[in-house]
Scaffold this active site. Structure first.
Site, PDB file in Angstrom:
ATOM      1  N   LYS A 181      56.756  37.359  47.804  1.00 16.46           N
ATOM      2  CA  LYS A 181      55.940  36.277  48.362  1.00 16.46           C
ATOM      3  C   LYS A 181      54.600  36.863  48.805  1.00 16.46           C
ATOM      4  CE  LYS A 181      57.012  32.265  51.278  1.00 16.46           C
ATOM      5  NZ  LYS A 181      57.870  31.824  52.383  1.00 16.46           N
TER       6      LYS A 181
HETATM    7  O1  G3P Z   1      58.320  28.151  53.717  1.00 16.88           O
HETATM    8  C1  G3P Z   1      57.285  28.114  54.653  1.00 16.88           C
HETATM    9  C2  G3P Z   1      57.806  27.537  55.904  1.00 16.88           C
HETATM   10  O2  G3P Z   1      58.734  28.400  56.442  1.00 16.88           O
HETATM   11  C3  G3P Z   1      56.843  27.155  56.927  1.00 16.88           C
HETATM   12  O3  G3P Z   1      57.481  26.190  57.667  1.00 16.88           O
HETATM   13  O4  G3P Z   1      57.887  24.755  59.585  1.00 16.88           O
HETATM   14  O5  G3P Z   1      56.808  27.000  59.901  1.00 16.88           O
HETATM   15  O6  G3P Z   1      55.553  25.139  58.835  1.00 16.88           O
HETATM   16  P1  G3P Z   1      56.899  25.751  59.088  1.00 16.88           P
END
Ligand code: G3P
Length: 218
Positions: free
Chosen positions: A87
């Protein structure tokens, strides 16, 4: 549409796997930190454990931000297991690194994508996956799903192979919307996956079926 779970928590990964619908895992440095995983060796060991649980793709994010350091770190991550996907953040160095990884047979997930232009760059560099962050766009009072639709349209017109991985999903409803919008993959927390199972009419219907069966069969 493939289902990935967005966590570094082994119990949650095992639970999602037990449903029989899990295609992979995504992690990020915040999710690893949430599990208290620290130090390069422990981080590598944790990725190894995740790869032993799931056969599908496991996204492991580089911490480095400079091209050469990204390459070194990404190569090391890719050697953990065949199902590791490196990633890489959407930066100039990140796009250059994705091109390098593509040319060297290492699969990538271009993360922190918030615009169609960024998604075009990721596809041009040969990313296996592009990760638009739906929830964080919605947090800004914009429309994350519209971005998925726009990228899906562009990728179809341009015949890009990169798969659209809808990330930063926070609800079951968003999973359904991502499927409608043309996402190839959705990555989401365990609770959002579990929320898809339930409907009150299913519970009411099942209770009635069982009650009717019992009336006749005792
Ligand atoms: O895959 C990316 C994700 O983990 C981000 O999620 O909820 O931190 O915006 P969030």
């Amino acid at each position: 549409m493939k289902f990935f779970i967005d966590t570094a928590n082994l119990d949650q990964i095992l639970e999602a796997k037990s449903f029989g619908i899990l295609d992979g895992v995504t992690t990020n440095p915040s999710l690893m930190a949430k599990e208290g995983i620290k130090g390069a060796d422990n981080i590598m060991a944790h990725y190894r454990k995740i790869c032993e649980i799931v056969d599908g793709d496991v996204s492991a994010e580089v911490i480095a931000t400079e091209y050469k350091a990204m390459i070194k770190e990404g190569v090391a991550l890719s050697e953990i297991a065949p199902n590791i996907v490196v990633k890489v953040p959407m930066t100039v160095d990140g796009v250059k690194a994705i091109r390098y990884f593509t040319e060297n047979g290492i699969r990538t997930n271009c993360t922190l994508v918030f615009s169609a232009g960024q998604a075009i760059l990721a596809a041009k560099a040969g990313a296996t996956y592009v990760s638009p962050f739906i929830g964080r766009i919605d947090d800004m009072n914009w429309d994350g799903m519209m971005l998925i639709q726009q990228i899906a349209e562009i990728y179809a017109i341009q015949q890009y192979d990169t798969e659209i991985l809808a990330a930063s999903i926070r609800s079951s409803k968003q999973i359904v919307e991502a499927a409608e919008s043309g996402a190839d993959v959705v990555t989401c927390p365990l609770d959002s996956i579990k929320g898809l199972f339930y409907h009150p009419l299913t519970d009411i219907g099942l209770a009635k079926f069982l009650a009717d069966h019992k009336k006749v069969n005792g």
